[in-house]
Design a protein around this motif. Structure first.
Motif, PDB file in Angstrom:
ATOM      1  N   LEU A 157      15.615 -24.518  37.569  1.00 16.96           N
ATOM      2  CA  LEU A 157      14.980 -23.318  36.201  1.00 16.96           C
ATOM      3  C   LEU A 157      16.046 -22.485  35.797  1.00 16.96           C
ATOM      4  N   VAL A 158      16.090 -22.944  34.655  1.00 19.89           N
ATOM      5  CA  VAL A 158      17.121 -21.330  33.965  1.00 19.89           C
ATOM      6  C   VAL A 158      16.576 -20.290  33.424  1.00 19.89           C
ATOM      7  N   ILE A 159      16.424 -19.888  34.702  1.00 22.38           N
ATOM      8  CA  ILE A 159      16.297 -17.800  34.164  1.00 22.38           C
ATOM      9  C   ILE A 159      17.402 -17.521  33.227  1.00 22.38           C
ATOM     10  N   PRO A 160      17.317 -16.756  32.412  1.00 25.12           N
ATOM     11  CA  PRO A 160      18.534 -15.778  31.961  1.00 25.12           C
ATOM     12  C   PRO A 160      18.352 -15.244  33.206  1.00 25.12           C
ATOM     13  N   GLY A 161      20.421 -14.551  33.475  1.00 27.44           N
ATOM     14  CA  GLY A 161      21.091 -13.701  33.637  1.00 27.44           C
ATOM     15  C   GLY A 161      20.860 -11.977  32.797  1.00 27.44           C
ATOM     16  N   GLN A 162      20.533 -10.891  33.926  1.00 26.99           N
ATOM     17  CA  GLN A 162      21.069  -9.609  33.219  1.00 26.99           C
ATOM     18  C   GLN A 162      21.766  -8.891  33.729  1.00 26.99           C
ATOM     19  N   SER A 163      21.659  -7.662  33.765  1.00 25.06           N
ATOM     20  CA  SER A 163      22.912  -7.177  34.355  1.00 25.06           C
ATOM     21  C   SER A 163      22.919  -6.743  36.056  1.00 25.06           C
ATOM     22  N   TRP A 164      21.375  -6.754  35.700  1.00 21.59           N
ATOM     23  CA  TRP A 164      20.827  -6.754  37.840  1.00 21.59           C
ATOM     24  C   TRP A 164      21.284  -7.557  38.359  1.00 21.59           C
ATOM     25  N   ASP A 165      20.969  -8.580  38.040  1.00 21.43           N
ATOM     26  CA  ASP A 165      21.284  -9.803  38.608  1.00 21.43           C
ATOM     27  C   ASP A 165      21.828 -11.662  38.371  1.00 21.43           C
ATOM     28  N   SER A 166      23.700 -10.222  38.001  1.00 23.51           N
ATOM     29  CA  SER A 166      24.269 -10.831  38.200  1.00 23.51           C
ATOM     30  C   SER A 166      26.255 -10.099  38.258  1.00 23.51           C
ATOM     31  N   GLY A 167      26.483 -10.360  38.150  1.00 27.23           N
ATOM     32  CA  GLY A 167      28.228 -10.035  38.172  1.00 27.23           C
ATOM     33  C   GLY A 167      29.559 -11.352  38.349  1.00 27.23           C
ATOM     34  N   PRO A 168      30.731 -10.626  39.002  1.00 27.23           N
ATOM     35  CA  PRO A 168      32.091 -11.257  38.093  1.00 27.23           C
ATOM     36  C   PRO A 168      31.606 -12.795  39.643  1.00 27.23           C
ATOM     37  N   GLY A 169      32.146 -13.882  39.779  1.00 30.09           N
ATOM     38  CA  GLY A 169      32.107 -14.150  40.969  1.00 30.09           C
ATOM     39  C   GLY A 169      31.022 -15.559  40.812  1.00 30.09           C
ATOM     40  N   LEU A 170      31.002 -15.285  42.153  1.00 34.55           N
ATOM     41  CA  LEU A 170      30.094 -16.699  42.425  1.00 34.55           C
ATOM     42  C   LEU A 170      28.277 -16.239  42.971  1.00 34.55           C
ATOM     43  N   SER A 171      27.291 -17.197  42.099  1.00 36.14           N
ATOM     44  CA  SER A 171      25.555 -16.690  42.893  1.00 36.14           C
ATOM     45  C   SER A 171      25.421 -17.103  44.622  1.00 36.14           C
ATOM     46  N   SER A 172      25.332 -16.426  45.217  1.00 35.42           N
ATOM     47  CA  SER A 172      24.711 -16.139  46.674  1.00 35.42           C
ATOM     48  C   SER A 172      26.212 -16.196  47.479  1.00 35.42           C
ATOM     49  N   VAL A 173      27.098 -15.442  46.833  1.00 40.85           N
ATOM     50  CA  VAL A 173      28.460 -15.517  47.715  1.00 40.85           C
ATOM     51  C   VAL A 173      29.170 -13.633  47.056  1.00 40.85           C
ATOM     52  N   ASN A 174      29.197 -13.382  45.337  1.00 42.11           N
ATOM     53  CA  ASN A 174      29.662 -12.100  45.474  1.00 42.11           C
ATOM     54  C   ASN A 174      28.239 -11.395  44.671  1.00 42.11           C
ATOM     55  N   PHE A 175      27.367 -12.198  44.238  1.00 46.13           N
ATOM     56  CA  PHE A 175      26.040 -11.138  43.641  1.00 46.13           C
ATOM     57  C   PHE A 175      24.479 -12.205  43.953  1.00 46.13           C
ATOM     58  N   GLU A 176      23.385 -11.990  43.041  1.00 46.62           N
ATOM     59  CA  GLU A 176      22.631 -13.017  43.541  1.00 46.62           C
ATOM     60  C   GLU A 176      21.620 -13.111  42.321  1.00 46.62           C
ATOM     61  N   HIS A 177      21.167 -14.281  41.965  1.00 53.11           N
ATOM     62  CA  HIS A 177      20.704 -14.101  40.844  1.00 53.11           C
ATOM     63  C   HIS A 177      18.978 -15.304  40.679  1.00 53.11           C
ATOM     64  N   ALA A 178      17.888 -14.634  40.570  1.00 59.56           N
ATOM     65  CA  ALA A 178      16.998 -15.808  40.411  1.00 59.56           C
ATOM     66  C   ALA A 178      16.750 -16.402  41.727  1.00 59.56           C
ATOM     67  N   ASN A 179      17.191 -15.591  42.978  1.00 60.80           N
ATOM     68  CA  ASN A 179      16.668 -16.393  44.716  1.00 60.80           C
ATOM     69  C   ASN A 179      15.461 -16.170  44.377  1.00 60.80           C
TER      70      ASN A 179
END
Length: 324
Positions: free
Chosen positions: A246-268
């Motif tokens: 499911l390709v859910i657009p990222g926003q500033s509150w759930d995105s960041g530099p690096g990898l999802s699940s390592v540096n930030f959490e997107h659409a968990n």
């Protein structure tokens, strides 16, 4: 009711708590959300406090104060609720105890029932006979009443050292349809995402067909699958097709530099609600909605991050829109 034009992500957040693993239902003229409620903002893993809390809203914009469940005797915390309605109309919340315990007794599954989503039964163990040893870890329960018994999906096993893993998505069956079983082990579904298993399961019937919504164990991204066979046959629940992220657009509150699940959490921990045929709310009708957890860092609250909950909608489960 959904006031989409008034929504802004995240729709649910608290300054002194992380919130994630949410489940959302519409009942009694308002939205009811259950979620993991993480407090004691510390860096040291294992020192944070895990509870389950609820909040209600008439429109997904205005929310009541969080109401944590009473402390459950015999466990150090509770987390990861899933919420379904049984054939009798009873609401059933499944959840884990002792989240992420690294030594000693591991997480086990429990359930509670309610007729109004406010007053809950006492906790009862869920399928303890499947993996009874204290070191057997069971988390992320999902239920599906099929008309031919009750299907249980759950994650079994623990993460090993050096990045190795022994975790699996597993299926069990209660032929009687009772939450108390007796339960029969069915097996491990043939799902592999990014060379790994999946977690945070939800079984949901869409247009008369069973779907599975889950999170990839690697990179924590949302996926959806379709049941391949006859849902009346328990072994069919081991076979899924049409895997799609499911390709859910990222926003500033759930995105960041690096990898999802390592540096930030997107659409968990995505949770799907089907409102396409909503009759009481013309604004909501025609859409699927998902809620999900995100954080722009993974350092606070024992490394889980200061998680917040967002929302997205779609007409086809492929193209997703976030508010604002």
């Amino acid at each position: 009711m959904v006031r989409w034009t008034d929504l802004h992500n995240p729709i649910l957040s608290y300054p002194t708590a992380g919130v994630k693993d949410q489940a959302l239902v519409w009942a009694g003229g308002e939205w009811h959300m259950l979620f993991s409620y993480v407090t004691n903002d510390v860096v040291t893993p294992g020192a944070e406090q895990w509870d389950i809390a609820s909040a209600t809203s008439p429109d997904l914009v205005h929310w009541s104060a969080p109401s944590p469940w009473p402390t459950q005797a015999g466990v150090t915390g509770v987390a990861s609720p899933d919420l379904v309605r049984s054939p009798s109309g009873m609401f059933v919340a499944t959840y884990d105890s002792n989240p992420d315990v690294r030594s000693g007794p591991q997480s086990k599954l429990y359930y509670r029932t309610s007729t109004d989503l406010e007053t809950w039964s006492v906790p009862r163990p869920l399928a303890p006979s499947l993996h009874p040893a204290p070191g057997d870890r069971m988390i992320d329960a999902a239920l599906a009443w099929t008309g031919h018994g009750l299907i249980l999906g759950y994650k079994y096993g623990t993460t090993g050292t050096g990045g190795s893993t022994a975790q699996h998505f597993e299926i069990a069956w209660s032929p009687s349809g009772s939450l108390d079983g007796p339960w029969s082990y069915v097996g491990r579904p043939d799902i592999v995402v990014n060379g790994d298993t999946i977690e945070n399961y939800e079984f949901v019937a869409v247009a008369g067909h069973w779907r599975l919504v889950a999170t990839s164990n690697t990179f924590d991204q949302p996926w959806i699958f379709s049941l391949s066979g006859d849902p009346a046959d328990p072994s069919s629940w081991l076979h899924w097709s049409g895997a799609r992220m499911l390709v859910i657009p990222g926003q500033s509150w759930d995105s960041g530099p690096g990898l999802s699940s390592v540096n930030f959490e997107h659409a968990n921990s995505v949770f799907l609600c089907d409102a396409r045929t909503a009759t009481a709310d013309h604004a909501a009708a025609g859409y699927y909605y998902v809620t999900y957890a995100g954080s722009d860092e993974l350092t606070r609250f024992g490394g889980w991050g200061h998680a917040e909950i967002g929302i997205a909608r779609s007409t086809d489960l492929v193209h997703w829109q976030v508010p604002g």
